[in-house]
Structures are given as C-alpha cells and as structure tokens.
Scaffold this motif. Structure first.
Motif, PDB file in Angstrom:
ATOM      1  N   GLN B  93     104.507  12.617  68.459  1.00 24.83           N
ATOM      2  CA  GLN B  93     104.093  11.317  68.502  1.00 24.83           C
ATOM      3  C   GLN B  93     104.086  10.570  66.826  1.00 24.83           C
ATOM      4  N   LEU B  94     103.367  11.405  65.907  1.00 22.01           N
ATOM      5  CA  LEU B  94     103.132  11.163  64.767  1.00 22.01           C
ATOM      6  C   LEU B  94     104.672  10.947  63.858  1.00 22.01           C
ATOM      7  N   MET B  95     105.565  11.828  64.302  1.00 14.91           N
ATOM      8  CA  MET B  95     106.683  11.812  63.769  1.00 14.91           C
ATOM      9  C   MET B  95     107.467  10.458  64.045  1.00 14.91           C
ATOM     10  N   GLU B  96     107.380  10.242  65.509  1.00 14.16           N
ATOM     11  CA  GLU B  96     108.085   9.027  65.818  1.00 14.16           C
ATOM     12  C   GLU B  96     107.146   7.719  65.283  1.00 14.16           C
ATOM     13  N   SER B  97     106.083   7.914  64.816  1.00 15.46           N
ATOM     14  CA  SER B  97     105.554   6.663  64.170  1.00 15.46           C
ATOM     15  C   SER B  97     105.910   6.450  62.818  1.00 15.46           C
ATOM     16  N   LEU B  98     106.232   7.571  62.365  1.00 12.84           N
ATOM     17  CA  LEU B  98     106.902   7.537  60.880  1.00 12.84           C
ATOM     18  C   LEU B  98     108.104   7.283  60.808  1.00 12.84           C
ATOM     19  N   LYS B  99     109.003   7.418  62.127  1.00 10.88           N
ATOM     20  CA  LYS B  99     110.392   7.285  62.114  1.00 10.88           C
ATOM     21  C   LYS B  99     110.631   5.778  62.392  1.00 10.88           C
ATOM     22  N   ARG B 100     109.599   5.117  62.834  1.00  9.54           N
ATOM     23  CA  ARG B 100     109.350   3.650  63.123  1.00  9.54           C
ATOM     24  C   ARG B 100     109.045   2.987  61.929  1.00  9.54           C
ATOM     25  N   ILE B 101     108.251   3.727  61.063  1.00 10.85           N
ATOM     26  CA  ILE B 101     107.955   2.922  59.636  1.00 10.85           C
ATOM     27  C   ILE B 101     109.279   2.895  58.818  1.00 10.85           C
ATOM     28  N   SER B 102     109.873   4.013  58.743  1.00  8.17           N
ATOM     29  CA  SER B 102     111.192   4.115  57.827  1.00  8.17           C
ATOM     30  C   SER B 102     111.521   5.720  57.969  1.00  8.17           C
ATOM     31  N   PRO B 103     112.838   5.799  58.141  1.00  5.68           N
ATOM     32  CA  PRO B 103     113.209   7.228  58.066  1.00  5.68           C
ATOM     33  C   PRO B 103     113.194   7.834  56.820  1.00  5.68           C
ATOM     34  N   LYS B 104     113.077   7.191  55.687  1.00  8.95           N
ATOM     35  CA  LYS B 104     112.977   7.777  54.452  1.00  8.95           C
ATOM     36  C   LYS B 104     111.236   8.318  54.268  1.00  8.95           C
ATOM     37  N   VAL B 105     110.382   7.606  54.913  1.00  6.79           N
ATOM     38  CA  VAL B 105     109.178   7.825  54.854  1.00  6.79           C
ATOM     39  C   VAL B 105     108.929   9.047  55.542  1.00  6.79           C
ATOM     40  N   LEU B 106     109.565   9.119  56.806  1.00  4.46           N
ATOM     41  CA  LEU B 106     109.449  10.390  57.691  1.00  4.46           C
ATOM     42  C   LEU B 106     110.121  11.536  56.931  1.00  4.46           C
ATOM     43  N   ASP B 107     111.086  11.393  56.416  1.00  2.00           N
ATOM     44  CA  ASP B 107     111.730  12.726  55.661  1.00  2.00           C
ATOM     45  C   ASP B 107     110.642  13.062  54.551  1.00  2.00           C
ATOM     46  N   LEU B 108     110.252  12.169  53.757  1.00  2.00           N
ATOM     47  CA  LEU B 108     109.507  12.525  52.532  1.00  2.00           C
ATOM     48  C   LEU B 108     107.986  13.393  53.143  1.00  2.00           C
ATOM     49  N   SER B 109     107.564  12.685  54.139  1.00  2.00           N
ATOM     50  CA  SER B 109     106.459  13.118  54.830  1.00  2.00           C
ATOM     51  C   SER B 109     106.667  14.676  55.365  1.00  2.00           C
ATOM     52  N   VAL B 110     107.432  15.060  56.084  1.00  2.00           N
ATOM     53  CA  VAL B 110     107.751  16.343  56.704  1.00  2.00           C
ATOM     54  C   VAL B 110     108.372  17.182  55.438  1.00  2.00           C
ATOM     55  N   SER B 111     108.961  16.645  54.548  1.00  2.00           N
ATOM     56  CA  SER B 111     109.170  17.908  53.408  1.00  2.00           C
ATOM     57  C   SER B 111     107.932  18.105  52.672  1.00  2.00           C
ATOM     58  N   SER B 112     106.952  16.869  52.487  1.00  2.00           N
ATOM     59  CA  SER B 112     105.711  17.191  51.780  1.00  2.00           C
ATOM     60  C   SER B 112     105.106  18.284  52.566  1.00  2.00           C
ATOM     61  N   VAL B 113     104.634  18.325  53.789  1.00  2.00           N
ATOM     62  CA  VAL B 113     104.008  19.164  54.538  1.00  2.00           C
ATOM     63  C   VAL B 113     104.766  20.298  54.359  1.00  2.00           C
ATOM     64  N   TYR B 114     105.839  20.551  54.714  1.00  2.00           N
ATOM     65  CA  TYR B 114     106.549  22.001  54.365  1.00  2.00           C
ATOM     66  C   TYR B 114     106.366  22.522  53.111  1.00  2.00           C
ATOM     67  N   ILE B 115     106.444  21.655  52.158  1.00  2.00           N
ATOM     68  CA  ILE B 115     106.254  22.216  50.712  1.00  2.00           C
ATOM     69  C   ILE B 115     104.939  22.830  50.592  1.00  2.00           C
ATOM     70  N   VAL B 116     103.996  21.924  51.019  1.00  2.00           N
ATOM     71  CA  VAL B 116     102.631  22.357  50.722  1.00  2.00           C
ATOM     72  C   VAL B 116     102.248  23.716  51.505  1.00  2.00           C
ATOM     73  N   LEU B 117     102.463  23.422  52.758  1.00  2.00           N
ATOM     74  CA  LEU B 117     102.061  24.923  53.820  1.00  2.00           C
ATOM     75  C   LEU B 117     102.846  26.001  53.540  1.00  2.00           C
ATOM     76  N   LEU B 118     104.162  25.858  53.145  1.00  2.00           N
ATOM     77  CA  LEU B 118     105.144  27.211  53.214  1.00  2.00           C
ATOM     78  C   LEU B 118     104.663  28.192  51.803  1.00  2.00           C
ATOM     79  N   GLY B 119     104.212  26.846  50.607  1.00  2.15           N
ATOM     80  CA  GLY B 119     103.788  27.264  49.625  1.00  2.15           C
ATOM     81  C   GLY B 119     102.558  27.988  49.415  1.00  2.15           C
ATOM     82  N   PHE B 120     101.595  27.562  50.243  1.00  2.00           N
ATOM     83  CA  PHE B 120     100.133  28.058  50.522  1.00  2.00           C
ATOM     84  C   PHE B 120     100.347  29.574  50.906  1.00  2.00           C
ATOM     85  N   ILE B 121     100.973  29.601  52.167  1.00  2.00           N
ATOM     86  CA  ILE B 121     101.322  30.763  52.849  1.00  2.00           C
ATOM     87  C   ILE B 121     101.793  31.735  51.914  1.00  2.00           C
ATOM     88  N   SER B 122     102.908  31.445  51.219  1.00  2.00           N
ATOM     89  CA  SER B 122     103.691  32.485  50.368  1.00  2.00           C
ATOM     90  C   SER B 122     102.815  33.079  49.133  1.00  2.00           C
TER      91      SER B 122
END
Lengths: 88, 326
Positions: B93-122
């Motif tokens: 649902q969070l992804m859908e709300s971001l998609k409704r705002i803007s696909p670019k905002v969605l891409d940026l948000s998901v990418s940021s979460v990926y980078i931070v989470l994977l970076g920390f675990i690494s």
C-alpha cells in the motif's frame, strides 16, 4: 522402488514442460487478462508459479532419493561381494 | 523469434545465477532480481512484483528440500508469516501511495531503502565475519543479543523445540515477521538477507533452521504478496516463469556448495554480495536522477560482475566437493 521414483520424476518433468508450453502459447490471452480482469490474472499467475514450483521441487526430491537409493544399493552389493570373498 | 531469444536468455541466465546464490546463502534473491529487472527497463513496481513471483516459485523448491533435511520449524514459520502478511500489505500500500504521487518518487524511495538497508547489512556482516576470522574462532554475538531480547517476557510465551528455543514471547516473533513483511512488500525483498540474520542474532535460532524456516515463511508470505501485487498489475508472469527455469537448476548447485565453505567465509561472502548490490542500485539511482548514462552502464556492470563472480566461486566449490567425495 528407485525405478518407480525415476519414472515418476520423468512424468513430472513432462508435466513441467507441458505447463510451460500451455503458459507461453497463451501469452496474448494472459496479457489481455492482465488488462481486463486483474483478479483472474492474479489467480492464474499464482497458480502457475505454485504448480511449477511444486512439480520441480518434487522432481528434484525424487531424483535425489533415487540416486541415494542407487548409491546405497551399490554399497550393499559391494559389502555382499566382500563378505562372499571372505568365506572359507 | 530472434528478439524473443535476446529477451529470454538473460532472464533464464539471471534466474540460474540467482538460484545458485539463493541455494548457497538461503535467500530468495529478490534484492538482486529487483535491481536487475529495474536496470532492464521495467518500472520499479513491476520489477518488485515480478521478483516476488519468482521468489515464490524458488522458495517452494527450496522449502521442499529443506523439509526433508528437517530444517523447517513450522511453528516459528507460521508465526513470523502471520506478522509478515500484515506487513506485506502495508508495504504494498505504501508503494501504491508513492506510485500515485509520482513514479520517480517511488523509484527514488525504493532505491534509497535498498541502498541503506543492504549497505548496513553488508558492513555489519563483513565486519563480524572478519573479526571472527581474525580471532580464529567463531564469534557468537547472537548469544548476547538474543539473551537480551528474550528478557522481554510479554505473554503468551511459547517454546520452539525445532529451533532449540525453550521460551520466547510470541510478540517478538510476530514483530520480526511484520518488519520483514513491510520490507518485502515495499522493495520486493526482505527474505533471507534480512530475516535469516534477525532469526540468528535476535531470536537465537540455529543457522540451518533459520535458513529453512525463513524459506518456509517466505513461501507463505510470497503467495499472498504475489497475489496482492498481481491484482495491482505489478507482476509480469512471463519474466518470472523464464527466471524459474534457471533458478530451479541453480538452487541445487548452491545447496551442494554450502557443505564446502566455512561459516565465516560464507558470512563474509554474503556481506560482499549484499554490498555490491547496494553499490549497483546507487549507481543506477544517481544515473536516473542526474541523467548520467555512464553510471547506468556501471550499475549493470557491477551487478553482472558480482553475480557472475560469486556464482562461479560457488559452482567451483560445488564441483571441488563432488570430486573429493568421489
């Protein structure tokens, strides 16, 4: 018993190939469904992936058990031969 | 037909390589597949949904294998799944709300979460494994952390005999499932790379049972997640089906190789893999935001190099092991 498992695995492989053929040959229909009926598309997608997953998983388990059975039988045969050679 | 082959072969090949990594590290591979599909040009929401569909198929195969090895704690898996199902819907649902705002905002948000989470675990896992190797003995940080966590005695308390846990609050397990569910629903990953370390370090579960149970929980959660994303139009079933062809074979190779590698090396390799993926997503994100095509190419090169080199290493380990066993 291992031959039965190998035959079952072969039949499962046939089912897997058949599933792939059915899915890929009905691509236009499934794409149309994606646009017009999202619930049915979701149901079909989930069922396809589950069916393929279970079939492949079962095939691997059967083949793995079949190979282990063959190895165990080969070891037992060797032990019998050695036991036969040691007889006076 | 020729165009179809150029589209299909990379998918099967990536499925095979990710299957090797999945069998070796015990995760679904979503955090590799989602960026891969993203770099192929799919919108992020379709990349996430398709990744989940592929994970579902792969986890069925892997769970069946682990079940025969008694690596699945069904009770633990069902409880984490209960939390994950709620979490997945919130994530989607969070992804859908971001998609409704803007696909670019969605891409940026998901990418940021990926980078931070994977970076920390690494960083965490690589450092922990390096310290263990340096000291020459296996560290057990999970003993201290999980003891502290288990002091939280909110009833009801349950025992998990398969995992070797005598008493633990059910709400801890539900919370763990919820967190991984939100991650899975939002970024299309959150299985092994997040839940396995959480099960080991926070709950105090045995490693093999953590891997098998994670796969079982991931299977159930991904069935719901796949259906949820497919209803929203986020699943490309054909890409998922092609990738499953490759991952079905790769998984078996990966599992065989785990018997030939030390635990510290496995954790270090895990950290290195996750770090490279984070770097790849970072390059792609910067490339799209600032329109630098070279970084986009670098992103794909990093991803491909990581997957190829790690998969080759694992296949060589598996082949060496099979030669020795003969």
């Amino acid at each position: 018993m291992s031959r039965r498992k190998t035959i079952t695995a072969a039949l499962l492989l046939l089912i897997i190939f058949l599933c792939y053929y059915i899915v890929l040959s009905n691509k236009p229909f499934i794409e149309h469904l994606r646009k017009t009926n999202s619930f049915l598309y979701a149901l079909i997608s989930t069922v396809i992936m589950l069916t393929l997953g279970f079939s492949i998983g079962l095939t691997w388990n059967l083949l793995g058990n079949s190979q282990r059975s063959n190895k165990n039988n080969a070891i037992k045969d060797k032990r019998k031969e050695r036991g036969g050679n040691n007889d006076p | 037909m020729i165009l179809d082959i150029f589209a299909v072969v990379p998918l099967i090949l990536m499925g095979f390589l990710v299957g090797i990594l999945s069998g070796f590290f015990g995760f679904g591979g979503g955090f590799i597949i989602t960026p891969f599909l993203f770099t192929l040009g799919l919108p992020m929401n379709v990349a996430v949904g398709t990744s989940i569909a592929q994970i579902m198929g792969t986890s069925v195969i892997a769970t069946m294998r682990h079940r025969t090895l008694r690596h699945v704690d069904v009770k633990l898996g069902l409880i984490t799944t209960a939390g994950a199902i709620v979490g997945v819907e919130i994530g989607a649902q969070l992804m859908e709300s971001l998609k409704r705002i803007s696909p670019k905002v969605l891409d940026l948000s998901v990418s940021s979460v990926y980078i931070v989470l994977l970076g920390f675990i690494s960083v965490f896992m690589s450092l922990e494994a390096w310290r263990s190797k340096r000291r020459g003995k296996t560290e057990k940080p999970r003993s201290k952390i999980s003891k502290g966590i288990r002091r939280i005695r909110i009833p009801p308390l349950i025992s998990l005999s398969e995992s070797g846990i005598s008493s633990i609050s059910i709400w801890l397990i539900v919370s763990l499932g919820f967190v991984t569910g939100v991650t899975a629903g939002f970024v299309g990953a959150g299985g092994g790379f997040l839940q396995v370390p959480l099960l080991i370090y926070l709950i105090g579960c045995r490693t093999t049972v953590a891997v098998g149970t994670n796969l079982f929980g991931m299977l159930i959660a991904s069935i719901y997640a796949c259906f949820s994303h497919a209803v929203k139009g986020n699943v490309d079933i054909f890409s998922a089906v092609y990738m499953l062809i490759g991952s079905a074979v790769g998984t078996q190779l990966g599992v065989s190789a785990t018997r030939h590698v030390t635990e510290e090396n496995l954790r270090f390799a895990f950290g290195a893999c996750v770090g490279s993926i984070a770097l790849s997503v970072a390059f792609e994100t910067v490339s799209r935001v600032f329109h630098v095509p070279l970084l986009g190419f670098l992103s794909q090169a990093t991803l491909v190099l990581t997957v190829f080199s790690l998969s080759s290493f694992i296949v060589i380990q598996a082949l060496q092991f099979s030669k020795k066993s003969r």
